[in-house]
Motif scaffolding. Structure first.
Motif, PDB file in Angstrom:
ATOM      1  N   LEU A 123       1.597  -0.771  -0.137  1.00 24.32           N
ATOM      2  CA  LEU A 123      -0.403   0.251  -0.363  1.00 24.32           C
ATOM      3  C   LEU A 123       0.806   1.087  -0.306  1.00 24.32           C
ATOM      4  N   PRO A 124       0.574   2.323  -0.572  1.00 27.60           N
ATOM      5  CA  PRO A 124       0.924   3.608  -0.409  1.00 27.60           C
ATOM      6  C   PRO A 124       1.692   4.240   1.510  1.00 27.60           C
ATOM      7  N   THR A 125       1.899   4.828   1.676  1.00 22.59           N
ATOM      8  CA  THR A 125       1.819   5.837   2.731  1.00 22.59           C
ATOM      9  C   THR A 125       1.133   6.539   3.158  1.00 22.59           C
ATOM     10  N   TYR A 126       0.018   6.507   3.704  1.00 20.55           N
ATOM     11  CA  TYR A 126      -0.890   7.475   3.669  1.00 20.55           C
ATOM     12  C   TYR A 126      -0.882   9.018   5.010  1.00 20.55           C
ATOM     13  N   ASP A 127      -0.616   9.964   4.123  1.00 26.23           N
ATOM     14  CA  ASP A 127      -0.288  10.859   5.084  1.00 26.23           C
ATOM     15  C   ASP A 127      -1.496  10.367   6.357  1.00 26.23           C
ATOM     16  N   PHE A 128      -0.652  11.251   7.598  1.00 25.41           N
ATOM     17  CA  PHE A 128      -1.660  10.637   9.053  1.00 25.41           C
ATOM     18  C   PHE A 128      -1.995   8.841   9.106  1.00 25.41           C
ATOM     19  N   GLY A 129      -1.936   8.432   8.048  1.00 21.57           N
ATOM     20  CA  GLY A 129      -1.819   6.778   8.610  1.00 21.57           C
ATOM     21  C   GLY A 129      -3.084   5.880   8.184  1.00 21.57           C
ATOM     22  N   ASN A 130      -4.612   7.265   7.035  1.00 20.41           N
ATOM     23  CA  ASN A 130      -5.580   6.786   6.926  1.00 20.41           C
ATOM     24  C   ASN A 130      -6.070   6.773   5.557  1.00 20.41           C
ATOM     25  N   TYR A 131      -6.434   6.388   4.937  1.00 16.88           N
ATOM     26  CA  TYR A 131      -7.558   6.293   3.544  1.00 16.88           C
ATOM     27  C   TYR A 131      -9.419   6.072   4.385  1.00 16.88           C
ATOM     28  N   THR A 132      -9.767   6.578   3.645  1.00 18.80           N
ATOM     29  CA  THR A 132     -10.929   7.513   3.842  1.00 18.80           C
ATOM     30  C   THR A 132     -11.325   7.172   2.544  1.00 18.80           C
ATOM     31  N   PHE A 133     -12.242   6.615   2.719  1.00 12.29           N
ATOM     32  CA  PHE A 133     -13.914   5.726   1.057  1.00 12.29           C
ATOM     33  C   PHE A 133     -14.531   6.485   2.055  1.00 12.29           C
ATOM     34  N   LEU A 134     -15.356   7.993   1.092  1.00 14.63           N
ATOM     35  CA  LEU A 134     -16.415   8.776   1.140  1.00 14.63           C
ATOM     36  C   LEU A 134     -17.241   8.515   0.249  1.00 14.63           C
ATOM     37  N   GLN A 135     -18.763   7.174   0.804  1.00 15.95           N
ATOM     38  CA  GLN A 135     -19.574   6.978  -0.084  1.00 15.95           C
ATOM     39  C   GLN A 135     -20.809   8.116   0.062  1.00 15.95           C
ATOM     40  N   ASP A 136     -21.424   8.346  -1.032  1.00 12.27           N
ATOM     41  CA  ASP A 136     -22.932   8.750  -0.542  1.00 12.27           C
ATOM     42  C   ASP A 136     -23.719   8.387  -1.977  1.00 12.27           C
ATOM     43  N   VAL A 137     -24.795   7.654  -0.937  1.00 12.56           N
ATOM     44  CA  VAL A 137     -26.294   6.750  -1.809  1.00 12.56           C
ATOM     45  C   VAL A 137     -27.165   6.732  -1.989  1.00 12.56           C
ATOM     46  N   TYR A 138     -27.829   7.205  -2.659  1.00 11.60           N
ATOM     47  CA  TYR A 138     -28.851   8.344  -2.612  1.00 11.60           C
ATOM     48  C   TYR A 138     -29.036   8.062  -4.191  1.00 11.60           C
ATOM     49  N   PRO A 139     -30.899   7.997  -4.376  1.00  8.65           N
ATOM     50  CA  PRO A 139     -31.363   8.319  -6.191  1.00  8.65           C
ATOM     51  C   PRO A 139     -31.610   9.275  -6.363  1.00  8.65           C
ATOM     52  N   THR A 140     -30.817  10.454  -6.007  1.00  8.02           N
ATOM     53  CA  THR A 140     -31.290  11.719  -6.961  1.00  8.02           C
ATOM     54  C   THR A 140     -29.623  11.972  -7.104  1.00  8.02           C
ATOM     55  N   ASN A 141     -28.922  11.221  -5.899  1.00  3.29           N
ATOM     56  CA  ASN A 141     -27.162  11.843  -6.937  1.00  3.29           C
ATOM     57  C   ASN A 141     -26.625  11.860  -8.193  1.00  3.29           C
ATOM     58  N   SER A 142     -25.793  12.442  -8.258  1.00  6.33           N
ATOM     59  CA  SER A 142     -25.153  12.595  -9.338  1.00  6.33           C
ATOM     60  C   SER A 142     -23.756  11.267  -9.333  1.00  6.33           C
ATOM     61  N   GLY A 143     -23.938  10.024 -10.037  1.00  7.15           N
ATOM     62  CA  GLY A 143     -23.178   9.187  -9.905  1.00  7.15           C
ATOM     63  C   GLY A 143     -22.251   9.611 -10.639  1.00  7.15           C
ATOM     64  N   ASP A 144     -20.473   9.469  -9.902  1.00  6.31           N
ATOM     65  CA  ASP A 144     -19.518  10.101 -10.105  1.00  6.31           C
ATOM     66  C   ASP A 144     -18.477   9.029  -8.676  1.00  6.31           C
ATOM     67  N   GLY A 145     -16.800   9.048  -9.174  1.00  2.00           N
ATOM     68  CA  GLY A 145     -16.026   8.701  -7.910  1.00  2.00           C
ATOM     69  C   GLY A 145     -15.075   9.793  -8.513  1.00  2.00           C
ATOM     70  N   MET A 146     -14.001   9.930  -7.002  1.00  4.52           N
ATOM     71  CA  MET A 146     -13.125  10.724  -7.854  1.00  4.52           C
ATOM     72  C   MET A 146     -11.941  11.190  -6.855  1.00  4.52           C
ATOM     73  N   GLU A 147     -11.129  10.251  -7.165  1.00  2.00           N
ATOM     74  CA  GLU A 147      -9.825   9.744  -6.453  1.00  2.00           C
ATOM     75  C   GLU A 147      -9.020  10.928  -6.057  1.00  2.00           C
ATOM     76  N   HIS A 148      -8.354  10.899  -4.448  1.00  2.00           N
ATOM     77  CA  HIS A 148      -7.604  12.129  -4.023  1.00  2.00           C
ATOM     78  C   HIS A 148      -6.781  11.783  -3.699  1.00  2.00           C
ATOM     79  N   ARG A 149      -5.786  12.082  -2.171  1.00  2.00           N
ATOM     80  CA  ARG A 149      -4.868  11.298  -2.295  1.00  2.00           C
ATOM     81  C   ARG A 149      -4.749  10.632  -1.046  1.00  2.00           C
ATOM     82  N   ASN A 150      -5.128  10.745  -0.239  1.00  2.00           N
ATOM     83  CA  ASN A 150      -6.178   9.771   0.762  1.00  2.00           C
ATOM     84  C   ASN A 150      -6.838   9.516   1.153  1.00  2.00           C
ATOM     85  N   SER A 151      -8.059   9.568   0.135  1.00  2.00           N
ATOM     86  CA  SER A 151      -9.199   9.013   0.396  1.00  2.00           C
ATOM     87  C   SER A 151      -9.917   9.108  -1.063  1.00  2.00           C
ATOM     88  N   THR A 152     -10.659   8.869  -1.165  1.00  2.00           N
ATOM     89  CA  THR A 152     -12.243   9.000  -2.204  1.00  2.00           C
ATOM     90  C   THR A 152     -13.554   8.968  -2.509  1.00  2.00           C
TER      91      THR A 152
END
Length: 621
Positions: free
Chosen positions: A242-271
């Motif tokens: 694995l990469p060495t994550y800043d602050f030792g943490n990696y976070t998936f921010l998942q939001d699920v709801y019918p009216t959402n606009s589907g997307d996935g967007m990568e970031h350094r220590n989260s997505t």
């Protein structure tokens, strides 16, 4: 008492803080969340003399086109350190100037957000979904300063904070500079969490967190988290660590709801993963596909970083020549790893691989423009907003599928010509560029391939033909070595080109029904297709085909389906120059599919089966 003291420190001009580091302070509150508004304040200290300019961004990490975030900002005001209101001039749509001020300035504004995806802001009573470039103004000349953000009313809304920003307590979070804070999406919600540790190759633990804002219960989130845990290990196996994550943490921010606009967007220590579904439950397999792609970016893009994306320009989009690798190779691995991990079948992977091959063998974009040119077009194509039609159908092949097809070919060529794998190559790129965080160029990728294969001529030829050039690999011969056949998906079936979709679908390059008035072609027909050769194009209204009335896409497709390749159908259509007739000479549908030898009634030999198994089997030990 400590909380009160901290709030006081954020609310007043602290001489000690100014002298030590002069950070930029933000406060983001949501007193009118029901109407999708946030109130944002930015405090600046040690402000140099002369006019102060602040602005909203026009681009966002993970996106490659420009976006007008400034349109959702209003009520912009400025104050000095004595709370005296200052003059603010709007000098551009997203740029504001304070001509006269002292060394301390507070800027406040209202932010509107009602679009939940990976690029914009979504605020309502259930959550605040914040992409920081769409949220925060910033000051010219202060981009290297440390940043602190406080969310003062999250408890009032019953929310928690999910972010890759470093927590400092009391709903306050820290970022080293503007680049990091803009790369840090944040979800404020009453989310559910599933977390686990992964012991890395160096023996250190990396904490992985799944935070989910959805209408599922904790048991569903836990079950999905366990599947994700399996997928993380499969991806780790590609790179060996694995990469060495800043602050030792990696976070998936998942939001699920019918009216959402589907997307996935990568970031350094989260997505940031936004799913337009009612629930996770029942959709686990489909939703997991976005995670497979985005988590691979934890290596490829975030640390194996194109030099063209460094530093990220928040005033305009960075044009990157390498997206065929950054996004395309990630696209290939996303589907491959789902099969290796057992969430998809091998047949699922064959279907996605056939889609990659069709994208390069059956599109004018790939026939006439290189993978590098496709990457460059991302400044217009990556969710870029425009109302005028383009000829994208004929000049652009998505760098996702273009690069994915290149990755597929390179993987099979490494396996058959060098007894190596694309996994091995990705690991070498990781060690040479990603782990040491040295941004790469296309020549760097070529040099690594040359050293890795010990064959500079092969690497030079591959890049000349397939990256910079327009030649395509022999996919049929490569797949045959794994006991797989590349064949026409609809042999003997007539085809007019992409002119009409079934009525339940909509797609660029197709037509739409207009009730009893015929079928309007809504965008450019594809070069080389029967419809294109017949002179049909966007804006034409088809009213009759083969002597039969055409009311919708289904009617047109039914007429074509009754024919065979080589048949001709007369079409009556109209446009601004009047009513016309043309003849479409139907051809065989050129789409390819991949099937196994076994399905075709053939017997693969041991070498073919061994290659297939080594390619598609799990690598987790």
């Amino acid at each position: 008492m400590k909380k009160l003291l901290l709030v006081s420190a954020l609310g007043l001009w602290s001489v000690a803080a100014i002298a030590q580091e002069s950070p930029v302070y933000y406060s983001i509150a949501f007193p009118n969340a029901v109407h999708h508004e946030a109130e944002v304040s930015m405090r600046l200290t040690q402000v140099p003399g002369g006019p102060l300019r602040v602005r909203m961004s026009r681009s966002s990490p993970g996106r490659y086109a420009t976006h007008e975030f400034g349109k959702n900002v209003y009520n912009v005001k400025a104050y000095d350190k004595n709370e005296k209101q200052l003059v603010v001039n709007q000098v551009e749509g997203d740029v504001y100037e304070i001509p006269s001020h002292d060394d301390g300035v507070k800027i406040t504004y209202t932010l509107f957000g009602n679009w939940v995806d990976g690029t914009y802001v979504g605020i309502d009573e259930s959550h605040a979904h914040l992409n920081m470039p769409a949220t925060l103004m910033w000051a010219y000349g202060m981009d290297k300063r440390p940043i602190r953000i406080q969310f003062p009313d999250v408890e009032k809304h019953g929310w928690k904070v999910a972010t890759q920003l470093k927590p400092e307590g009391y709903n306050t979070y820290f970022a080293t500079d503007l680049q990091y804070v803009m790369d840090s999406p944040t979800e404020l919600a009453d989310y559910k969490e599933y977390s686990w540790d992964v012991v890395n190759t160096d023996g250190k633990k990396e904490a992985i967190h799944l935070t989910t804002h959805s209408d599922d219960d904790q048991a569903v989130v836990d079950g999905f988290g366990k599947s994700l845990q399996r997928l993380v290990l499969e991806e780790k196996a590609v790179f060996g660590e694995l990469p060495t994550y800043d602050f030792g943490n990696y976070t998936f921010l998942q939001d699920v709801y019918p009216t959402n606009s589907g997307d996935g967007m990568e970031h350094r220590n989260s997505t940031c993963i936004v799913q337009p579904a009612a629930h996770i439950a029942g959709n686990e397999k489909r939703l997991l596909g976005t995670f497979a792609h985005e988590y691979f970016h934890s290596w490829n893009v975030e640390r194996i970083r194109p030099k063209t994306l460094e530093p990220f320009n928040f005033e305009h989009a960075n044009m990157s020549h390498e997206l065929w690798f950054a996004e395309g190779f990630t696209q290939y691995y996303g589907d491959l790893l789902l099969s290796r991990a057992g969430f998809n079948t091998n047949e699922d992977f064959y279907g996605s691989a056939a889609g990659l091959i069709n994208s390069v063998l059956n599109t004018p974009g790939a026939a006439n423009f290189s993978a590098v040119q496709a990457s460059n077009y991302a400044v217009y194509a990556d969710a870029g907003v425009a109302i005028d039609p383009t000829n994208k159908n004929n000049i652009f092949n998505s760098y996702y599928v273009y690069g994915g097809a290149i990755a597929l070919a390179l993987d099979l060529r490494l396996r058959t010509e060098f007894n190596l794998t694309l996994d091995d190559y990705m690991r070498q790129v990781w060690l040479a560029q990603g782990k040491v965080e040295k941004a790469y160029t296309i020549p760097d990728l070529q040099n690594i391939l040359a050293k890795f294969t010990k064959n500079p001529a092969f690497a030079a030829d591959f890049f000349k033909k397939y990256i910079y050039g327009l030649e395509k690999n022999n996919y049929a011969a490569l797949l045959d070595k794994a006991g797989l056949l590349l064949q026409r998906a609809n042999p003997g079936k007539a085809w007019a080109g992409r002119i009409a979709a079934p009525s339940f679908r909509g797609s660029e390059g197709m037509a739409r029904s207009t009730g009893t008035n015929g079928l309007i072609i809504t965008s450019s027909t594809l070069q080389g297709t029967p419809a294109y050769k017949a002179g049909l194009d966007a804006g034409d209204r088809i009213t009759q085909a083969d002597g039969q009335p055409v009311k919708d896409g289904d009617a047109f497709n039914t007429i074509v389906a009754a024919k065979k390749p080589g048949d001709k159908i007369e079409v009556i259509y109209s446009n601004r120059t009047g009513e016309h007739k043309t003849t479409i000479t139907l051809e065989e549908n050129p789409a390819y599919e991949i099937i196994t030898y076994e399905k075709a009634g053939k017997t693969p030999n041991e070498l073919q089966l061994a290659l297939r198994n080594a390619w598609l089997s799990t690598k987790v030990k």
